[in-house]
Motif scaffolding. Structure first.
Motif, short mmCIF file in Angstrom:
data_model
loop_
_atom_site.label_atom_id
_atom_site.label_comp_id
_atom_site.label_asym_id
_atom_site.label_seq_id
_atom_site.Cartn_x
_atom_site.Cartn_y
_atom_site.Cartn_z
N PHE A 195 0.82 -1.20 0.00
CA PHE A 195 0.00 0.00 0.00
C PHE A 195 0.86 1.26 0.00
O PHE A 195 0.52 2.24 -0.67
CB PHE A 195 -0.92 -0.02 1.22
CG PHE A 195 -1.97 1.06 1.19
CD1 PHE A 195 -2.80 1.23 0.10
CD2 PHE A 195 -2.13 1.93 2.27
CE1 PHE A 195 -3.77 2.23 0.07
CE2 PHE A 195 -3.09 2.92 2.25
CZ PHE A 195 -3.91 3.06 1.15
N ASP A 196 1.98 1.25 0.74
CA ASP A 196 2.87 2.41 0.76
C ASP A 196 3.45 2.69 -0.63
O ASP A 196 3.58 3.85 -1.03
CB ASP A 196 4.02 2.16 1.76
CG ASP A 196 3.55 2.22 3.20
OD1 ASP A 196 2.48 2.82 3.44
OD2 ASP A 196 4.23 1.65 4.07
N GLY A 197 3.77 1.62 -1.35
CA GLY A 197 4.28 1.81 -2.71
C GLY A 197 3.24 2.43 -3.62
O GLY A 197 3.57 3.28 -4.46
N PHE A 198 1.99 2.03 -3.45
CA PHE A 198 0.92 2.61 -4.25
C PHE A 198 0.75 4.10 -3.93
O PHE A 198 0.62 4.93 -4.83
CB PHE A 198 -0.39 1.86 -3.98
CG PHE A 198 -1.58 2.42 -4.70
CD1 PHE A 198 -1.71 2.28 -6.07
CD2 PHE A 198 -2.57 3.11 -4.01
CE1 PHE A 198 -2.81 2.80 -6.75
CE2 PHE A 198 -3.66 3.64 -4.67
CZ PHE A 198 -3.78 3.48 -6.05
N LEU A 199 0.78 4.44 -2.64
CA LEU A 199 0.64 5.84 -2.24
C LEU A 199 1.78 6.69 -2.77
O LEU A 199 1.56 7.82 -3.25
CB LEU A 199 0.58 5.95 -0.71
CG LEU A 199 -0.65 5.37 -0.02
CD1 LEU A 199 -0.53 5.51 1.49
CD2 LEU A 199 -1.92 6.05 -0.51
N ASN A 200 3.00 6.17 -2.70
CA ASN A 200 4.16 6.92 -3.21
C ASN A 200 4.05 7.16 -4.70
O ASN A 200 4.37 8.26 -5.20
CB ASN A 200 5.45 6.16 -2.90
CG ASN A 200 5.81 6.20 -1.43
OD1 ASN A 200 5.46 7.15 -0.73
ND2 ASN A 200 6.49 5.16 -0.95
N THR A 201 3.60 6.16 -5.45
CA THR A 201 3.47 6.31 -6.90
C THR A 201 2.39 7.33 -7.25
O THR A 201 2.58 8.18 -8.12
CB THR A 201 3.12 4.95 -7.54
OG1 THR A 201 4.15 4.01 -7.26
CG2 THR A 201 2.97 5.09 -9.05
N THR A 240 4.64 11.16 -7.90
CA THR A 240 5.19 11.05 -9.26
C THR A 240 4.31 11.84 -10.22
O THR A 240 3.09 11.97 -9.98
CB THR A 240 5.27 9.59 -9.73
OG1 THR A 240 3.94 9.07 -9.89
CG2 THR A 240 6.04 8.73 -8.74
N PRO A 241 4.85 12.38 -11.30
CA PRO A 241 4.04 13.12 -12.28
C PRO A 241 2.90 12.28 -12.85
O PRO A 241 1.78 12.78 -13.05
CB PRO A 241 5.05 13.50 -13.37
CG PRO A 241 6.37 13.51 -12.66
CD PRO A 241 6.29 12.43 -11.63
N GLN A 242 3.18 10.99 -13.12
CA GLN A 242 2.13 10.12 -13.65
C GLN A 242 1.01 9.95 -12.63
O GLN A 242 -0.18 9.89 -12.98
CB GLN A 242 2.71 8.75 -14.01
CG GLN A 242 3.68 8.77 -15.18
CD GLN A 242 5.11 9.10 -14.74
OE1 GLN A 242 5.36 9.42 -13.57
NE2 GLN A 242 6.04 9.03 -15.68
N GLY A 243 1.41 9.86 -11.36
CA GLY A 243 0.42 9.74 -10.31
C GLY A 243 -0.47 10.97 -10.21
O GLY A 243 -1.68 10.86 -9.99
N LEU A 291 -4.47 11.09 -10.60
CA LEU A 291 -5.36 11.69 -9.62
C LEU A 291 -6.28 12.74 -10.25
O LEU A 291 -7.47 12.81 -9.93
CB LEU A 291 -4.55 12.33 -8.49
CG LEU A 291 -3.94 11.41 -7.43
CD1 LEU A 291 -3.11 12.22 -6.46
CD2 LEU A 291 -5.03 10.64 -6.70
N ALA A 292 -5.72 13.56 -11.14
CA ALA A 292 -6.52 14.62 -11.77
C ALA A 292 -7.64 14.02 -12.62
O ALA A 292 -8.80 14.45 -12.53
CB ALA A 292 -5.61 15.50 -12.62
#
Length: 272
Positions: free
Chosen positions: A159-165, A169-172, A176-177
């Motif tokens: 889950f932490d890896g998903f949150l960091n990504t 990150t710009p792709q993240g 989100l947008a």
């Protein structure tokens, strides 16, 4: 005489659905405040029974997150939590019935409320549940689609890896947008077709199409005020998810009772 007869023909030829469409009223911020006050009073009148529905909803949310972790579907946790409020109107059906009975001064217990909810399967509230769950499914599916398109090279081992990504990150940020815009649109659609549809189906013998159309008319009659009410619901429920979903034990019942009283103000009483 012929022209008078011709002029009176259309009303006589209206379909049953057209005849049964309720009249809607314009909603103001005063109506929202009064409904919130009445909803809070209903919660205080029967806090244990009201809180049961909030607790059930909270436990379901906890089990949902646990199941996603157990299945290794880490990426679905945030979409599931964000989309969780979409099914709140259906979860509040028992609260509408409680408010209806409190308003009429009728006595009731657990058996009466739960039996009324069980009997709704014979009416059209089930179709509204289908609409709600379908839009929730569309929400989850579109998140998976954008996840594959935008974050196609990312891997989420925890889950932490998903949150960091997603958050660092710009792709993240793009993910989100896009997800926020699509989610806002789906939420607006679902809110518009259900805000008074479910209490209406519980209160009157009508079909779910008429109920959804009535709900749309209520929103179109007072768009700014109803948008504000949608924002109150969304923010309140999302904040309630923070303490392990436990805030829902209190906030869901109050919002559910409030929705009933807002429905009473938004939709004119049935004739006769």
């Amino acid at each position: 005489m012929a022209s008078e007869t011709a002029g009176s023909t259309p009303p006589e030829n209206l379909t049953p659905q057209q005849r049964d469409m309720p009249q809607v009223n314009k909603i103001t911020t005063d109506d929202i405040r009064a409904s919130l006050k009445a909803g809070f009073s209903d919660f205080l009148a029967r806090p244990v029974l009201s809180g049961f529905f909030g607790l059930f909803y909270a436990v379901f949310g906890i089990l949902l997150v646990w199941a996603l972790i157990w299945l290794g579907q880490i990426w679905m946790i945030i979409p599931a939590i964000v989309g969780f409020p979409l099914v709140a109107p259906f979860a509040a059906a028992g609260l509408y019935e409680m408010s209806r009975r409190l308003q009429k001064g009728e006595s009731f217990g657990w058996a009466e409320i739960l039996s009324v909810m069980a009997n709704q399967r014979k009416r059209e509230l089930g179709w509204m549940a289908f609409v709600t769950l379908f839009i929730f499914w569309v929400w989850i599916y579109q998140v998976r689609l954008w996840l594959a398109i935008i974050l196609q090279n990312a891997s989420f081992s925890d889950f932490d890896g998903f949150l960091n990504t997603v958050f660092f990150t710009p792709q993240g940020w793009i993910f989100l947008a896009v997800g926020t815009c699509v989610g806002a649109f789906l939420s607006a659609v679902l809110f518009s077709v259900t805000v008074v549809a479910m209490p209406l189906l519980l209160d009157r013998d009508t079909n779910f199409i008429s109920a959804m159309l009535t709900s749309l008319r209520v929103v179109s009659e007072s768009p700014a005020v109803m948008l504000g009410w949608a924002a109150i619901i969304s923010v309140t429920i999302l904040l309630s998810l923070v303490p392990a979903f436990l805030g829902l034990i209190f906030t869901l019942p109050i919002l559910g009772h409030t929705t009933w009283h807002l429905y009473q103000r938004a939709v004119a009483p049935a004739e006769g």
